[in-house]
Design a protein around this motif. Structure first.
Motif, PDB file in Angstrom:
ATOM      1  N   ARG A  38      35.023  38.919  36.557  1.00  0.00           N
ATOM      2  CA  ARG A  38      36.237  38.368  36.530  1.00  0.00           C
ATOM      3  C   ARG A  38      36.804  38.429  37.628  1.00  0.00           C
ATOM      4  NH1 ARG A  38      41.693  39.850  33.534  1.00  0.00           N
ATOM      5  NH2 ARG A  38      42.475  37.651  33.092  1.00  0.00           N
ATOM      6  N   HIS A  39      36.789  39.723  38.379  1.00  0.00           N
ATOM      7  CA  HIS A  39      37.477  39.782  39.547  1.00  0.00           C
ATOM      8  C   HIS A  39      37.077  38.831  40.787  1.00  0.00           C
ATOM      9  CE1 HIS A  39      39.400  41.952  42.954  1.00  0.00           C
ATOM     10  NE2 HIS A  39      38.257  42.060  43.703  1.00  0.00           N
TER      11      HIS A  39
ATOM     12  N   ASP B 164      34.747  33.757  30.530  1.00  0.00           N
ATOM     13  CA  ASP B 164      33.981  33.021  29.279  1.00  0.00           C
ATOM     14  C   ASP B 164      32.556  33.361  29.409  1.00  0.00           C
ATOM     15  OD1 ASP B 164      32.306  31.013  27.954  1.00  0.00           O
ATOM     16  OD2 ASP B 164      33.014  29.312  29.187  1.00  0.00           O
ATOM     17  N   LEU B 165      32.492  34.483  28.398  1.00  0.00           N
ATOM     18  CA  LEU B 165      31.249  35.324  28.347  1.00  0.00           C
ATOM     19  C   LEU B 165      29.959  34.370  27.874  1.00  0.00           C
ATOM     20  CD1 LEU B 165      32.636  38.353  26.634  1.00  0.00           C
ATOM     21  CD2 LEU B 165      32.111  38.109  28.926  1.00  0.00           C
ATOM     22  N   GLU B 166      30.110  33.399  27.148  1.00  0.00           N
ATOM     23  CA  GLU B 166      29.079  32.333  27.224  1.00  0.00           C
ATOM     24  C   GLU B 166      28.647  31.745  28.506  1.00  0.00           C
ATOM     25  OE1 GLU B 166      27.982  28.284  24.712  1.00  0.00           O
ATOM     26  OE2 GLU B 166      29.764  29.573  23.832  1.00  0.00           O
TER      27      GLU B 166
ATOM     28  N   ILE C 257      37.914  33.791  43.879  1.00  0.00           N
ATOM     29  CA  ILE C 257      37.620  32.137  44.107  1.00  0.00           C
ATOM     30  C   ILE C 257      38.936  31.125  43.553  1.00  0.00           C
ATOM     31  CG2 ILE C 257      36.316  30.477  43.573  1.00  0.00           C
ATOM     32  CD1 ILE C 257      34.025  32.302  43.499  1.00  0.00           C
ATOM     33  N   ILE C 258      39.332  31.614  42.390  1.00  0.00           N
ATOM     34  CA  ILE C 258      40.499  31.044  41.789  1.00  0.00           C
ATOM     35  C   ILE C 258      41.725  30.937  43.003  1.00  0.00           C
ATOM     36  CG2 ILE C 258      42.216  30.746  40.105  1.00  0.00           C
ATOM     37  CD1 ILE C 258      39.895  31.431  38.102  1.00  0.00           C
ATOM     38  N   LYS C 259      42.012  32.135  43.460  1.00  0.00           N
ATOM     39  CA  LYS C 259      43.062  32.269  44.490  1.00  0.00           C
ATOM     40  C   LYS C 259      43.030  31.659  45.597  1.00  0.00           C
ATOM     41  CE  LYS C 259      44.197  37.078  42.407  1.00  0.00           C
ATOM     42  NZ  LYS C 259      44.130  38.304  42.447  1.00  0.00           N
ATOM     43  N   ASP C 260      41.740  31.385  46.107  1.00  0.00           N
ATOM     44  CA  ASP C 260      41.566  30.347  47.300  1.00  0.00           C
ATOM     45  C   ASP C 260      42.036  29.354  46.978  1.00  0.00           C
ATOM     46  OD1 ASP C 260      40.681  32.754  48.844  1.00  0.00           O
ATOM     47  OD2 ASP C 260      38.423  32.469  48.266  1.00  0.00           O
ATOM     48  N   PHE C 261      41.569  28.886  45.701  1.00  0.00           N
ATOM     49  CA  PHE C 261      42.063  27.331  45.469  1.00  0.00           C
ATOM     50  C   PHE C 261      43.533  27.165  45.071  1.00  0.00           C
ATOM     51  CE2 PHE C 261      37.299  26.788  44.407  1.00  0.00           C
ATOM     52  CZ  PHE C 261      37.292  25.434  45.472  1.00  0.00           C
TER      53      PHE C 261
END
Length: 115
Positions: A24-25, A74-76, A30-34
């Protein structure tokens, strides 16, 4: 004997939680970069050859990415990677995680705003 089983289960649960936390981290980094508009535009240009993404779309993408930061993993989607790390029996901190799996999850948002 039952106590040993309980301890083993606790250790396995702690290891599983650590794996999920690290994944998750990494995903959130990566999300923060976007969240930087330039990176969103660059991703569209590099990946889809779209050089002019409308500002309302960029804003909507950023909003969804911000929401994703607060959502559980999303564990799946990550189940195969989690299983591989568990089976390897090493600390998740010693595993080189390919970022493609993170990009595939995030890409769902980008594809949503293609047109």
């Amino acid at each position: 004997m039952e106590q040993i089983g309980s301890i083993t289960a606790s250790v396995q649960t702690a290891a599983y939680n650590e794996i999920v936390d690290v994944l998750r981290h990494n995903r959130n980094d990566i999300i923060k970069d976007f969240l930087d508009e330039r990176n969103i535009r660059s991703y569209y240009a590099d990946r889809y050859h779209l050089n002019d993404v409308e500002s309302p779309k960029v804003i909507a993408i950023r909003d969804e990415l911000k929401l994703m930061l607060d959502t559980p993993l999303d564990l799946e989607h990550y189940s195969i990677l989690v299983d591989q790390i568990k089976q390897a029996g090493v600390s998740v901190h010693h595993v080189d995680i390919n970022p493609d799996l993170f990009f595939k999850e995030i890409q769902k948002i980008f594809l949503k705003y293609m047109f």
